[in-house]
Scaffold this motif. Structure first.
Motif, PDB file in Angstrom:
ATOM      1  N   HIS A 169      24.709  28.092   4.697  1.00 60.26           N
ATOM      2  CA  HIS A 169      25.898  27.284   4.943  1.00 60.26           C
ATOM      3  C   HIS A 169      25.628  25.853   4.485  1.00 60.26           C
ATOM      4  O   HIS A 169      24.476  25.446   4.337  1.00 60.26           O
ATOM      5  CB  HIS A 169      26.254  27.289   6.430  1.00 60.26           C
ATOM      6  CG  HIS A 169      26.737  28.628   6.917  1.00 60.26           C
ATOM      7  ND1 HIS A 169      27.079  28.872   8.213  1.00 60.26           N
ATOM      8  CD2 HIS A 169      26.921  29.790   6.245  1.00 60.26           C
ATOM      9  CE1 HIS A 169      27.469  30.141   8.339  1.00 60.26           C
ATOM     10  NE2 HIS A 169      27.375  30.720   7.160  1.00 60.26           N
ATOM     11  N   VAL A 170      26.721  25.146   4.223  1.00 65.17           N
ATOM     12  CA  VAL A 170      26.596  23.749   3.821  1.00 65.17           C
ATOM     13  C   VAL A 170      27.092  22.866   4.961  1.00 65.17           C
ATOM     14  O   VAL A 170      28.189  23.085   5.499  1.00 65.17           O
ATOM     15  CB  VAL A 170      27.424  23.473   2.545  1.00 65.17           C
ATOM     16  CG1 VAL A 170      27.517  21.976   2.262  1.00 65.17           C
ATOM     17  CG2 VAL A 170      26.799  24.200   1.349  1.00 65.17           C
ATOM     18  N   ILE A 171      26.277  21.921   5.330  1.00 66.10           N
ATOM     19  CA  ILE A 171      26.634  21.002   6.420  1.00 66.10           C
ATOM     20  C   ILE A 171      26.386  19.585   5.949  1.00 66.10           C
ATOM     21  O   ILE A 171      25.346  19.293   5.356  1.00 66.10           O
ATOM     22  CB  ILE A 171      25.788  21.312   7.678  1.00 66.10           C
ATOM     23  CG1 ILE A 171      26.284  22.618   8.308  1.00 66.10           C
ATOM     24  CG2 ILE A 171      25.853  20.159   8.690  1.00 66.10           C
ATOM     25  CD1 ILE A 171      25.423  23.143   9.414  1.00 66.10           C
ATOM     26  N   ASP A 200      30.943  18.054   8.637  1.00 68.51           N
ATOM     27  CA  ASP A 200      31.560  18.906   7.604  1.00 68.51           C
ATOM     28  C   ASP A 200      30.762  20.191   7.505  1.00 68.51           C
ATOM     29  O   ASP A 200      29.532  20.158   7.400  1.00 68.51           O
ATOM     30  CB  ASP A 200      31.499  18.219   6.233  1.00 68.51           C
ATOM     31  CG  ASP A 200      32.485  17.075   6.127  1.00 68.51           C
ATOM     32  OD1 ASP A 200      33.315  16.931   7.053  1.00 68.51           O
ATOM     33  OD2 ASP A 200      32.412  16.325   5.136  1.00 68.51           O
ATOM     34  N   TRP A 201      31.469  21.295   7.511  1.00 72.00           N
ATOM     35  CA  TRP A 201      30.783  22.591   7.463  1.00 72.00           C
ATOM     36  C   TRP A 201      31.520  23.524   6.522  1.00 72.00           C
ATOM     37  O   TRP A 201      32.746  23.500   6.442  1.00 72.00           O
ATOM     38  CB  TRP A 201      30.743  23.199   8.872  1.00 72.00           C
ATOM     39  CG  TRP A 201      30.330  24.640   8.883  1.00 72.00           C
ATOM     40  CD1 TRP A 201      29.051  25.110   8.918  1.00 72.00           C
ATOM     41  CD2 TRP A 201      31.182  25.786   8.868  1.00 72.00           C
ATOM     42  NE1 TRP A 201      29.054  26.479   8.917  1.00 72.00           N
ATOM     43  CE2 TRP A 201      30.351  26.935   8.880  1.00 72.00           C
ATOM     44  CE3 TRP A 201      32.562  25.962   8.820  1.00 72.00           C
ATOM     45  CZ2 TRP A 201      30.852  28.230   8.856  1.00 72.00           C
ATOM     46  CZ3 TRP A 201      33.063  27.260   8.800  1.00 72.00           C
ATOM     47  CH2 TRP A 201      32.217  28.375   8.818  1.00 72.00           C
ATOM     48  N   ALA A 225      34.261  25.613  -5.306  1.00 73.18           N
ATOM     49  CA  ALA A 225      34.991  24.639  -6.130  1.00 73.18           C
ATOM     50  C   ALA A 225      35.365  23.418  -5.293  1.00 73.18           C
ATOM     51  O   ALA A 225      35.154  22.279  -5.701  1.00 73.18           O
ATOM     52  CB  ALA A 225      36.249  25.280  -6.719  1.00 73.18           C
ATOM     53  N   LYS A 226      35.897  23.694  -4.117  1.00 76.42           N
ATOM     54  CA  LYS A 226      36.337  22.626  -3.216  1.00 76.42           C
ATOM     55  C   LYS A 226      35.152  21.738  -2.830  1.00 76.42           C
ATOM     56  O   LYS A 226      35.233  20.514  -2.841  1.00 76.42           O
ATOM     57  CB  LYS A 226      36.940  23.272  -1.973  1.00 76.42           C
ATOM     58  CG  LYS A 226      38.068  22.498  -1.356  1.00 76.42           C
ATOM     59  CD  LYS A 226      38.749  23.345  -0.291  1.00 76.42           C
ATOM     60  CE  LYS A 226      38.967  22.538   0.957  1.00 76.42           C
ATOM     61  NZ  LYS A 226      39.150  23.400   2.126  1.00 76.42           N
ATOM     62  N   LEU A 227      34.057  22.411  -2.532  1.00 74.65           N
ATOM     63  CA  LEU A 227      32.837  21.724  -2.101  1.00 74.65           C
ATOM     64  C   LEU A 227      32.302  20.792  -3.179  1.00 74.65           C
ATOM     65  O   LEU A 227      31.683  19.776  -2.880  1.00 74.65           O
ATOM     66  CB  LEU A 227      31.794  22.808  -1.803  1.00 74.65           C
ATOM     67  CG  LEU A 227      30.630  22.495  -0.903  1.00 74.65           C
ATOM     68  CD1 LEU A 227      31.118  22.145   0.478  1.00 74.65           C
ATOM     69  CD2 LEU A 227      29.720  23.725  -0.825  1.00 74.65           C
ATOM     70  N   ASN A 228      32.539  21.151  -4.447  1.00 72.93           N
ATOM     71  CA  ASN A 228      31.975  20.376  -5.540  1.00 72.93           C
ATOM     72  C   ASN A 228      33.000  19.531  -6.281  1.00 72.93           C
ATOM     73  O   ASN A 228      32.694  18.970  -7.327  1.00 72.93           O
ATOM     74  CB  ASN A 228      31.250  21.306  -6.525  1.00 72.93           C
ATOM     75  CG  ASN A 228      29.921  21.766  -5.963  1.00 72.93           C
ATOM     76  OD1 ASN A 228      28.922  21.075  -6.067  1.00 72.93           O
ATOM     77  ND2 ASN A 228      29.905  22.927  -5.326  1.00 72.93           N
ATOM     78  N   SER A 229      34.212  19.456  -5.738  1.00 71.01           N
ATOM     79  CA  SER A 229      35.226  18.651  -6.416  1.00 71.01           C
ATOM     80  C   SER A 229      35.235  17.227  -5.871  1.00 71.01           C
ATOM     81  O   SER A 229      35.987  16.393  -6.341  1.00 71.01           O
ATOM     82  CB  SER A 229      36.605  19.283  -6.254  1.00 71.01           C
ATOM     83  OG  SER A 229      36.987  19.232  -4.896  1.00 71.01           O
ATOM     84  N   HIS A 230      34.377  16.978  -4.878  1.00 73.50           N
ATOM     85  CA  HIS A 230      34.200  15.634  -4.350  1.00 73.50           C
ATOM     86  C   HIS A 230      35.527  15.004  -3.952  1.00 73.50           C
ATOM     87  O   HIS A 230      35.795  13.852  -4.262  1.00 73.50           O
ATOM     88  CB  HIS A 230      33.463  14.767  -5.376  1.00 73.50           C
ATOM     89  CG  HIS A 230      32.200  15.415  -5.845  1.00 73.50           C
ATOM     90  ND1 HIS A 230      31.125  15.617  -5.020  1.00 73.50           N
ATOM     91  CD2 HIS A 230      31.859  15.982  -7.033  1.00 73.50           C
ATOM     92  CE1 HIS A 230      30.164  16.253  -5.691  1.00 73.50           C
ATOM     93  NE2 HIS A 230      30.586  16.496  -6.904  1.00 73.50           N
TER      94      HIS A 230
END
Lengths: 371, 371
Positions: A120-122, A279-280, A290-295
């Motif tokens: 997971h990304v936090i 943020d998780w 995509a969302k995670l890396n669209s800043h």
């Protein structure tokens, strides 16, 4: 950050291939072994780095498949041997977390364990820290405590946790009991949940005394419990472990911890939740990636890989580039392109959840070598 | 098919990269060197095979760049050396066709030439044969004769030829004079042309006596004509050719034959047209290539390459596969995917004409090695 909590031991179940992220994620390079955020670290390393201040470097166990042992030890050079718990084959989350809990409980009967997915990304680590510390305080009171994420949209990609009454625990001002766990809802239901502030996203985090967790398994799945106890008893004895694993492992029931532990505990008022204000994301599919890396720029194309070789007028979507080819996108919107040496995926954000179906189709068609 | 026409000599201008088909078509592997129909032959071979029954194997000249000499000779093992006419550098179609006409006219003053692009797709060869034979009959009367294709849709991708009066020529029952040549129209104009049956698509085919064609060039472009004459005079003399080419080639005006020959000839009533009832396509872009390979099934994905490695639920569009990678398409419609070892293109049929822009952008960004 902070001093580790002395009786706390973290568990990182590092299983699951992440089929919805094929062909980026593969059987031999699952999601947790990738850097999906451009941080320079794999998700597993990021998870370790988040937990180290809370548990200390000697008190983080990783439960993973034999095939990933070398990769895990390479990614986490500081991990003690005894904390790499190898599964003969995957038996779902109750077996993975339950086994770690049983092994740790034998080593240290009063230990409080916290289980956190490897992939997971936090973001905002001090808020993660604060949530886990509250959860540990609640766990010390004999509850099984989850961390739930306040929804930021009516997602149909996550399960939900419905809060019940406030729970008065010293050191855990945001604690509440849990009324129930809900599986991924349809959109209308997700919209209701989103409007009703008492629903949180289930981020798959469980913090509890090891013996309390095992007690729940004993209650709901006595056979599975007995198997885990047999394994734990032999685990730290090199001679004994092998035969017991061979005998017991194949009998372990495959069941998710949500069903075997969280739902029964909730029904008996023994499940608590702390809201996590960080943020998780579970990076469940390419739309999420995509969302995670669209800043935060919704009309930007997200890129994982070397930008310089990508020519695109694409508004939104994601390109994952693992080869040195020139990639050109013209007039495509919300596109997902994953370019790897032996497999190419082209789809759209909208169809991101359907990627798993391709993996199944490839298996059936005898193309397993690219999975 | 038929006996060759004894005074007829075919010319195949094999130039042009086909930028709209990048990265399939490249500077070192232009469109005419590809099999774009799954026939098992390159477009150049197909063109040769269509012309051989009309001209005979010793009477087909290919005008091409020095860089393509080896490829052309490999593709066309039967071509006599003297019929490979090499351009020092491209100077557009009037120079290419005019030079061939001038060389052939020196060898054989009364020769009738017919020029046919190396990279068009034509089906139903006996109808092509019939149209060319009519055009030769018209050419013998001193006309420059084109072959026009009755439109099957209001295309904006082709130029149009407007027929004028019927032309009475023995052996050419469908001959007509041409009122004018029209460049690629906008959609509204194309719809008018399509409704008005007197417009035909310009397929870039010219049949005429060599001396008549050269006379038109002399009239409209006297300098270019003089250059072509100097080149032709020296061409078949090994010692003389080099210095003349070095001196004259750089001075040749770049102009399309439509402007230098067809339009002025039409204005003077000296241009004729024969309708070609065969299937014709110039394969101008990937949308056209998709259509050509969908075998009349508009909801099928067209595939150029090995089918077995492609998993797709895509309705319509095209995949060109030049690598051995697994390609998976999910939920994309009218998609264009061109997968080559060093470059990947993803676009849609609707954007097919814009591929040329990428080639320009790659040039500007110093990525010329993939062009």
């Amino acid at each position: 950050m902070s001093t580790p909590v002395s009786d706390f031991h973290a568990i990182i179940p590092a299983g699951g291939i992440g089929s919805r992220l094929w062909p980026l994620s593969r059987a031999d390079a699952p999601k947790f072994l990738h850097d999906l955020t451009g941080s320079g670290h794999t998700l597993l390393q990021d998870t370790w780095n988040r937990l180290e201040p809370l548990a200390g470097p000697d008190r983080i166990a990783v439960v993973t498949g034999r095939a990933h042992r070398a990769a895990v030890e390479k990614e986490l050079p500081g991990i003690p041997d005894k904390n790499v718990i190898l599964e003969s084959e995957p038996r779902d989350s109750t077996a993975a977390i339950g086994l770690a809990a049983a092994i740790l409980a034998r080593r240290e009967p009063d230990v409080i364990i916290g289980s956190f997915a490897a992939d997971h990304v936090i973001r905002v680590p001090h808020l993660f820290d604060w949530a886990v510390k509250q959860a540990i305080a609640v766990a010390r009171e004999g509850y099984i405590c989850t961390i739930g994420i306040p929804p930021t949209e009516p997602s149909i990609g996550f399960g939900y946790i419905k809060k019940a009454a406030e729970l008065i625990v010293d050191g855990a001002p945001e604690a509440a009991t849990v009324e129930r766990f809900v599986e991924k809802p349809d959109l209308d239901t997700a919209k209701e949940y989103f409007a009703d502030r008492s629903y949180l996203w289930n981020a798959g985090m469980f913090i509890s005394r090891a013996d309390v967790l095992l007690g729940e398994i004993a209650e709901s799945r006595p056979q599975l419990y007995a198997g885990l106890m047999d394994l734990a008893e032999a685990w730290d004895d090199r001679d004994a472990r092998g035969p017991v694993v061979d005998r017991v492992w194949p009998t372990l029931e495959k069941i998710a911890i949500d069903y075997a532990v969280a739902e029964p505990a909730a029904a008996r008022g023994r499940l608590a939740v702390i809201p996590g204000h960080f943020d998780w994301d579970d990076v469940g599919d390419f739309a999420s990636l995509a969302k995670l890396n669209s800043h935060g720029r919704p009309n930007d194309l997200a890129i994982l890989g070397e930008n310089a070789r990508i020519l695109s007028d694409a508004a939104s979507g994601i390109v994952v580039s693992q080869t040195n080819r020139v990639i050109s996108l013209i007039g495509v919107k919300d596109i997902v392109v994953v370019d790897t040496p032996d497999a190419l995926l082209v789809t759209t954000s909208e169809n991101a959840q359907r990627v798993k179906g391709v993996v199944d189709a490839l298996k059936l068609s005898g193309r397993g070598e690219v999975l």
